[in-house]
Write a protein that holds these residues in place. Structure first.
Motif, PDB file in Angstrom:
ATOM      1  N   HIS A  22       1.233  30.563  21.232  1.00 20.18           N
ATOM      2  CA  HIS A  22       0.013  29.838  20.893  1.00 20.18           C
ATOM      3  C   HIS A  22      -1.201  30.772  20.913  1.00 20.18           C
ATOM      4  N   LEU A  23      -2.340  30.260  20.476  1.00 20.24           N
ATOM      5  CA  LEU A  23      -3.585  31.039  20.473  1.00 20.24           C
ATOM      6  C   LEU A  23      -4.235  31.027  21.853  1.00 20.24           C
ATOM      7  N   ILE A  24      -4.673  32.206  22.314  1.00 19.51           N
ATOM      8  CA  ILE A  24      -5.475  32.314  23.530  1.00 19.51           C
ATOM      9  C   ILE A  24      -6.689  33.172  23.211  1.00 19.51           C
ATOM     10  N   LYS A  25      -7.660  33.153  24.110  1.00 16.66           N
ATOM     11  CA  LYS A  25      -8.826  34.025  23.983  1.00 16.66           C
ATOM     12  C   LYS A  25      -8.735  35.099  25.055  1.00 16.66           C
ATOM     13  N   VAL A  26      -9.048  36.332  24.674  1.00 17.00           N
ATOM     14  CA  VAL A  26      -9.060  37.456  25.605  1.00 17.00           C
ATOM     15  C   VAL A  26     -10.510  37.873  25.790  1.00 17.00           C
ATOM     16  N   THR A  49      -6.040  35.836  19.996  1.00 16.25           N
ATOM     17  CA  THR A  49      -4.752  36.415  19.663  1.00 16.25           C
ATOM     18  C   THR A  49      -3.667  35.410  20.015  1.00 16.25           C
ATOM     19  N   LYS A  50      -2.486  35.637  19.490  1.00 15.69           N
ATOM     20  CA  LYS A  50      -1.363  34.768  19.845  1.00 15.69           C
ATOM     21  C   LYS A  50      -0.622  35.380  21.024  1.00 15.69           C
ATOM     22  N   SER A  51      -0.136  34.516  21.925  1.00 19.32           N
ATOM     23  CA  SER A  51       0.536  34.990  23.127  1.00 19.32           C
ATOM     24  C   SER A  51       1.412  33.895  23.710  1.00 19.32           C
ATOM     25  N   THR A  52       2.299  34.297  24.621  1.00 16.35           N
ATOM     26  CA  THR A  52       3.075  33.326  25.386  1.00 16.35           C
ATOM     27  C   THR A  52       2.437  33.110  26.754  1.00 16.35           C
ATOM     28  N   LYS A  75      -2.494  26.863  25.489  1.00 21.94           N
ATOM     29  CA  LYS A  75      -3.332  26.971  24.297  1.00 21.94           C
ATOM     30  C   LYS A  75      -4.812  26.946  24.691  1.00 21.94           C
ATOM     31  N   ASP A  76      -5.587  27.880  24.121  1.00 19.14           N
ATOM     32  CA  ASP A  76      -7.028  28.021  24.329  1.00 19.14           C
ATOM     33  C   ASP A  76      -7.426  28.482  25.731  1.00 19.14           C
TER      34      ASP A  76
END
Length: 76
Positions: free
Chosen positions: A10-14, A24-27, A31-32
């Motif tokens: 899913h999409l997260i913010k770094v 970026t997408k990450s495990t 989400k978010d």
């Protein structure tokens, strides 16, 4: 592909150390979620080329002293 064996992607913010963010997408996380970095390429000396402290406390010199007379011979 087997179902229910793969983690959710899913999409997260770094968030960088200077406060800037990118998506970026990450495990990681949900989400978010926001992943806050403690070090990043903008601030760490390994990437910026800044001066680094060497904290070997004499380990290198102790090693060199111990093995200064050690020689190897090659059998060709």
């Amino acid at each position: 592909m087997k179902k229910k064996i793969h983690p959710d992607y899913h999409l997260i913010k770094v968030q960088m150390t200077d406060g800037t963010q990118f998506e970026t997408k990450s495990t990681w996380g949900k989400k978010d979620d926001v992943l806050k970095l403690e070090i990043d390429p903008k601030s760490h000396a390994a990437w910026t080329g800044g001066k680094q402290k060497i904290l070997d406390k004499g380990r290198v010199s102790k090693f060199n002293k111990k093995f200064q007379n050690f020689r190897t011979s090659k059998n060709n």
